[in-house]
Write a protein that holds these residues in place. Structure first.
Motif, PDB file in Angstrom:
ATOM      1  N   LEU A   1      45.162  40.805  42.412  1.00  0.00           N
ATOM      2  CA  LEU A   1      44.546  40.859  43.829  1.00  0.00           C
ATOM      3  C   LEU A   1      43.107  40.703  43.777  1.00  0.00           C
ATOM      4  O   LEU A   1      42.315  39.819  44.454  1.00  0.00           O
ATOM      5  CB  LEU A   1      44.884  42.364  44.425  1.00  0.00           C
ATOM      6  N   ALA A   2      42.400  41.411  42.700  1.00  0.00           N
ATOM      7  CA  ALA A   2      41.195  41.159  42.726  1.00  0.00           C
ATOM      8  C   ALA A   2      40.544  40.035  42.179  1.00  0.00           C
ATOM      9  O   ALA A   2      39.685  39.268  42.466  1.00  0.00           O
ATOM     10  CB  ALA A   2      40.518  42.104  41.401  1.00  0.00           C
ATOM     11  N   MET A   3      41.307  39.326  41.261  1.00  0.00           N
ATOM     12  CA  MET A   3      41.138  37.954  40.859  1.00  0.00           C
ATOM     13  C   MET A   3      41.256  36.774  42.093  1.00  0.00           C
ATOM     14  O   MET A   3      40.538  35.923  42.344  1.00  0.00           O
ATOM     15  CB  MET A   3      42.206  37.376  39.577  1.00  0.00           C
ATOM     16  N   GLY A   4      42.401  36.978  42.901  1.00  0.00           N
ATOM     17  CA  GLY A   4      42.604  36.210  43.929  1.00  0.00           C
ATOM     18  C   GLY A   4      41.232  36.315  44.933  1.00  0.00           C
ATOM     19  O   GLY A   4      40.994  35.141  45.739  1.00  0.00           O
ATOM     20  N   ALA A   5      41.004  37.584  45.333  1.00  0.00           N
ATOM     21  CA  ALA A   5      39.894  37.643  46.035  1.00  0.00           C
ATOM     22  C   ALA A   5      38.699  37.181  45.838  1.00  0.00           C
ATOM     23  O   ALA A   5      37.904  36.530  46.524  1.00  0.00           O
ATOM     24  CB  ALA A   5      39.828  39.394  46.394  1.00  0.00           C
ATOM     25  N   ALA A   6      38.493  37.232  44.433  1.00  0.00           N
ATOM     26  CA  ALA A   6      37.161  36.702  43.808  1.00  0.00           C
ATOM     27  C   ALA A   6      37.085  35.135  44.217  1.00  0.00           C
ATOM     28  O   ALA A   6      36.189  34.626  44.669  1.00  0.00           O
ATOM     29  CB  ALA A   6      36.929  36.994  42.605  1.00  0.00           C
ATOM     30  N   HIS A   7      38.089  34.397  43.765  1.00  0.00           N
ATOM     31  CA  HIS A   7      38.475  33.116  44.015  1.00  0.00           C
ATOM     32  C   HIS A   7      38.278  32.552  45.201  1.00  0.00           C
ATOM     33  O   HIS A   7      37.632  31.377  45.607  1.00  0.00           O
ATOM     34  CB  HIS A   7      39.774  32.680  43.008  1.00  0.00           C
ATOM     35  N   VAL A   8      39.113  33.228  46.377  1.00  0.00           N
ATOM     36  CA  VAL A   8      39.291  32.476  47.715  1.00  0.00           C
ATOM     37  C   VAL A   8      38.030  32.835  48.368  1.00  0.00           C
ATOM     38  O   VAL A   8      37.582  32.258  49.574  1.00  0.00           O
ATOM     39  CB  VAL A   8      40.322  32.943  48.397  1.00  0.00           C
TER      40      VAL A   8
ATOM     41  N   LEU B   1      38.053  45.818  35.739  1.00  0.00           N
ATOM     42  CA  LEU B   1      37.938  43.990  35.415  1.00  0.00           C
ATOM     43  C   LEU B   1      36.653  43.718  36.302  1.00  0.00           C
ATOM     44  O   LEU B   1      36.215  44.177  37.080  1.00  0.00           O
ATOM     45  CB  LEU B   1      39.340  43.796  36.315  1.00  0.00           C
ATOM     46  N   ILE B   2      36.223  42.851  35.488  1.00  0.00           N
ATOM     47  CA  ILE B   2      35.006  42.139  36.226  1.00  0.00           C
ATOM     48  C   ILE B   2      35.286  40.751  36.265  1.00  0.00           C
ATOM     49  O   ILE B   2      35.620  40.103  35.259  1.00  0.00           O
ATOM     50  CB  ILE B   2      33.678  42.412  35.196  1.00  0.00           C
ATOM     51  N   CYS B   3      35.515  40.040  37.359  1.00  0.00           N
ATOM     52  CA  CYS B   3      35.878  38.626  37.724  1.00  0.00           C
ATOM     53  C   CYS B   3      34.776  38.104  38.046  1.00  0.00           C
ATOM     54  O   CYS B   3      33.904  38.527  39.016  1.00  0.00           O
ATOM     55  CB  CYS B   3      36.619  38.717  39.060  1.00  0.00           C
ATOM     56  N   ALA B   4      34.546  36.714  37.556  1.00  0.00           N
ATOM     57  CA  ALA B   4      33.644  36.006  37.997  1.00  0.00           C
ATOM     58  C   ALA B   4      33.907  35.132  39.529  1.00  0.00           C
ATOM     59  O   ALA B   4      35.038  35.609  39.975  1.00  0.00           O
ATOM     60  CB  ALA B   4      33.521  34.380  37.071  1.00  0.00           C
ATOM     61  N   HIS B   5      33.054  34.519  40.041  1.00  0.00           N
ATOM     62  CA  HIS B   5      33.318  34.098  41.439  1.00  0.00           C
ATOM     63  C   HIS B   5      34.312  33.063  41.715  1.00  0.00           C
ATOM     64  O   HIS B   5      34.872  32.778  42.512  1.00  0.00           O
ATOM     65  CB  HIS B   5      31.911  33.379  42.033  1.00  0.00           C
TER      66      HIS B   5
END
Lengths: 292, 292
Positions: B197-204, B228-232
């Motif tokens: 969920l964090a990855m998807g939220a960062a992406h969209v 977790l730290i996600c890029a934009h």
């Protein structure tokens, strides 16, 4: 594959194939052959890619218009309705829809009794904006004997609002004809971000998701394959499929779980927990003017 | 770690630790020791877990009230403000906030000059509903010298609306103090759905996401770790961290990329492509009455 005892068991097939732009009748014939093969394995709900009949990378508007059809009497929809009737099955498939001077990147839902509904891609990607009008039908959800079915196409899946609106209208499954292309930041060593988005959307909405992608490279544009069927929990039950080869994913889903499994504990029902009293800014027209 | 030449480079630390319920002063001391250690590595933005100072599984309301504090003059916020001043840094951390007869599951943002803002968890999970009031501050985004910072806590991340509202208010990064617990359908062999969920939220949303979880088992409740730290772009740049051990993730982020990288091609800007003309049902109070 595991057969679940359930109120609404459905064997779902996601048909990953390689349409060739311009080869309308070959593409339709290929899709029908794959539908017949999936039906022979017992599939009752079949999902095909975005723009299955036309192909994706149009060179000119003339070409796009020549490959589009009126729904439901054009050649692709007619062939899919015949297949649905023949197999007593439901089919979701993408095609270029023509309505007078306008084209839409559309998907049809057809069943044993014919055409049930149409979805027109709401969020157009890149050069699609040169050929298609943005969808004007919203996010319809259709009741069928096998369950409530919503549809999204490709880039629509990048908008959590789209999945949510399907869920809020009671969708048990969202079928996603798609032509996924590489997106910014995609690391080939990682799962496709499109898969991540489908998993998350299935999970936070408690609904099933069936994505049928295409493969191949068309006029220099590569596609990702990686078709996927997710349970209402978000976890894949079939796929991701090959990144390069045609392949039909098959999974037995108990669609009733989408509704049965939304109460997660004594307090939380994922759709009813929404803080709609604080979501009003969702309706804004986007970022504030002047902001990036 | 790679140092990016950029307008807004920030070294971010997500501090995964194990608070002990009831051990208020020990938890605060532990958090400060870890903040000091991250600052010694150059971190300028530090994220700590949900309810860092109190622990999570309260036995009674009496216990919860005894572990809560007023913001900004309680012991945890005071300690974090002192650390932020000492290190010239910004800290986001979770705590139990008391406002008269009400408790909130809150997070504070503090900086070198003191308390900047508070977020109150909007979507309460499970037995939290017995101790806390639902948040009443919406989804504030705070401007700081290092960038615009939004906050969400744990189950808030299950609501795509929450991330979107941060993005629409210009957030460059969303900091997520969390106490992730196993959720329905989680396969231990798969990545945590919370990470998906964090990855998807960062992406969209084209924004950075920094999630700091806790570890350990408290009164029978296990937690997931996996900070977790996600890029934009959505892809992890640090983590997921251990599922069981304390650990500090560190990443160098160029927060300006959140804004720079929202134009994906000649046509698409991910936040401006929203079809707000068709999203009005997002404001409905959830599923239609009588529906599941």
């Amino acid at each position: 594959m595991r057969t679940l005892p359930a109120e609404s068991p459905v064997r779902v097939a996601c048909i990953q194939m390689e349409p060739r732009v311009g080869a309308l009748h070959d593409n339709i014939a290929d899709s029908v052959a794959r539908i017949d093969a999936a039906a022979a394995q017992g599939a009752k709900l079949m999902v095909l890619p975005e723009l299955t009949s036309s192909g994706y990378v149009f060179a000119t508007r003339d070409e796009a218009f020549a490959l589009a059809e009126e729904i439901p009497h054009g050649p692709a929809c007619t062939a899919w309705m015949a297949a649905a009737k023949r197999h007593g099955a439901w089919i979701v498939a993408g095609l270029a829809e023509r309505v007078g001077p306008r084209l839409y990147n559309a998907a049809v839902l057809v069943g044993p009794d014919g055409h049930i509904g149409t979805f027109r891609k709401m969020h157009l990607w890149a050069a699609e904006n040169l050929f298609f009008e943005p969808g004007d039908l919203g996010f319809p959800v259709y009741a069928t004997p096998i369950g409530r079915i919503g549809m999204l196409i490709c880039y629509d899946g990048w908008f959590p609002e789209a999945w949510r609106l399907c869920a809020l209208q009671g969708a048990d499954i969202v079928c996603v004809p798609t032509n996924w292309v590489p997106i910014p930041g995609q690391d080939p060593a990682q799962p496709a971000m499109a898969n991540v988005l489908a998993m998350g959307a299935a999970h936070v909405n408690s609904l099933f998701v069936a994505c049928a992608d295409r493969v191949g490279t068309e006029r220099g544009q590569p596609f990702l394959g990686s078709s996927l069927i997710c349970a209402h929990t978000g976890w894949p039950v079939a796929g991701p499929a090959s990144r390069t080869e045609p392949e039909t994913l098959i999974a037995d889903l108990n669609l009733s779980l989408a509704r049965r499994a939304r109460n997660w504990n004594d307090f939380n029902q994922i759709l009813r927990d929404r803080r709609t009293d604080h979501y009003d800014a969702m309706l804004g027209t986007g970022v504030k003017p002047g902001w990036f």
